[in-house]
Design a protein around this motif. Sequence first.
Motif, PDB file in Angstrom:
ATOM      1  N   ASP A 222     -14.346   9.776   0.240  1.00  0.00           N
ATOM      2  CA  ASP A 222     -14.372   9.339  -0.460  1.00  0.00           C
ATOM      3  C   ASP A 222     -12.834   7.639  -0.373  1.00  0.00           C
ATOM      4  OD1 ASP A 222     -13.041   7.684  -2.867  1.00  0.00           O
ATOM      5  OD2 ASP A 222     -11.280  10.181  -4.079  1.00  0.00           O
ATOM      6  N   PRO A 223     -13.472   7.066   1.344  1.00  0.00           N
ATOM      7  CA  PRO A 223     -12.386   6.283   1.927  1.00  0.00           C
ATOM      8  C   PRO A 223     -11.853   5.491   1.209  1.00  0.00           C
ATOM      9  CG  PRO A 223     -15.026   5.391   1.563  1.00  0.00           C
ATOM     10  CD  PRO A 223     -15.214   7.178   0.779  1.00  0.00           C
ATOM     11  N   VAL A 224     -12.335   5.352  -0.570  1.00  0.00           N
ATOM     12  CA  VAL A 224     -11.111   4.251  -1.708  1.00  0.00           C
ATOM     13  C   VAL A 224     -10.102   5.233  -1.301  1.00  0.00           C
ATOM     14  CG1 VAL A 224     -10.514   3.094  -3.331  1.00  0.00           C
ATOM     15  CG2 VAL A 224     -13.781   3.656  -2.083  1.00  0.00           C
ATOM     16  N   HIS A 225      -9.837   6.787  -1.310  1.00  0.00           N
ATOM     17  CA  HIS A 225      -8.867   7.273  -1.799  1.00  0.00           C
ATOM     18  C   HIS A 225      -8.264   7.773  -0.689  1.00  0.00           C
ATOM     19  CE1 HIS A 225     -10.219   7.402  -5.415  1.00  0.00           C
ATOM     20  NE2 HIS A 225      -9.525   7.022  -6.095  1.00  0.00           N
ATOM     21  N   TYR A 226      -8.967   7.936   0.739  1.00  0.00           N
ATOM     22  CA  TYR A 226      -8.791   8.736   1.234  1.00  0.00           C
ATOM     23  C   TYR A 226      -8.362   7.555   2.804  1.00  0.00           C
ATOM     24  CZ  TYR A 226      -9.034  13.079  -0.909  1.00  0.00           C
ATOM     25  OH  TYR A 226      -8.850  13.849  -2.279  1.00  0.00           O
ATOM     26  N   PHE A 227      -7.584   8.061   3.854  1.00  0.00           N
ATOM     27  CA  PHE A 227      -7.588   7.655   5.426  1.00  0.00           C
ATOM     28  C   PHE A 227      -7.488   7.922   6.808  1.00  0.00           C
ATOM     29  CE2 PHE A 227      -3.474   6.089   3.631  1.00  0.00           C
ATOM     30  CZ  PHE A 227      -3.310   6.146   4.219  1.00  0.00           C
TER      31      PHE A 227
ATOM     32  N   ARG B 161       1.049  -1.411  -0.215  1.00  0.00           N
ATOM     33  CA  ARG B 161      -0.484  -0.048   0.175  1.00  0.00           C
ATOM     34  C   ARG B 161       0.944   1.219  -0.100  1.00  0.00           C
ATOM     35  NH1 ARG B 161      -5.236  -0.584   0.661  1.00  0.00           N
ATOM     36  NH2 ARG B 161      -5.314   1.128  -1.142  1.00  0.00           N
TER      37      ARG B 161
ATOM     38  N   TYR C 142      -4.306   6.964  -1.069  1.00  0.00           N
ATOM     39  CA  TYR C 142      -3.745   6.256  -1.787  1.00  0.00           C
ATOM     40  C   TYR C 142      -3.068   6.378  -3.039  1.00  0.00           C
ATOM     41  CZ  TYR C 142      -5.187   2.933   2.220  1.00  0.00           C
ATOM     42  OH  TYR C 142      -5.303   2.256   3.187  1.00  0.00           O
TER      43      TYR C 142
ATOM     44  N   VAL D 224      -4.330   2.899  -6.253  1.00  0.00           N
ATOM     45  CA  VAL D 224      -5.839   2.639  -6.129  1.00  0.00           C
ATOM     46  C   VAL D 224      -5.344   3.515  -7.859  1.00  0.00           C
ATOM     47  CG1 VAL D 224      -6.924   2.821  -4.147  1.00  0.00           C
ATOM     48  CG2 VAL D 224      -6.596   5.054  -4.842  1.00  0.00           C
TER      49      VAL D 224
END
Length: 78
Positions: free
Chosen positions: A35-40, A16, A54, A57
């Motif tokens: 946008d939980p797919v890109h941000y954390f 990752r 990320y 992705v």
Amino acid sequence: KARSFASTWDHHHDDRNAVLFAAPPGAQEQLIRGDPVHYFRPPYVGGRGWVGIYLDVADIDWDLIELHLTDAHAWIAR
């Protein structure tokens, strides 16, 4: 005094990859919720409001990453 506003991240070599950046109060929650797919919320610095995005992705918006880094620099330099 120099202060960090961004960093790269590879989460202990688990494939990752991400960029971490400083953000003003409230931005972290808004970005992750939107946008939980890109941000954390990254470990260690997430408690100080930093955000991770990320890089492994689909559909990476490099202009948006540039904007986040520019904003992070301005936030820390204030």
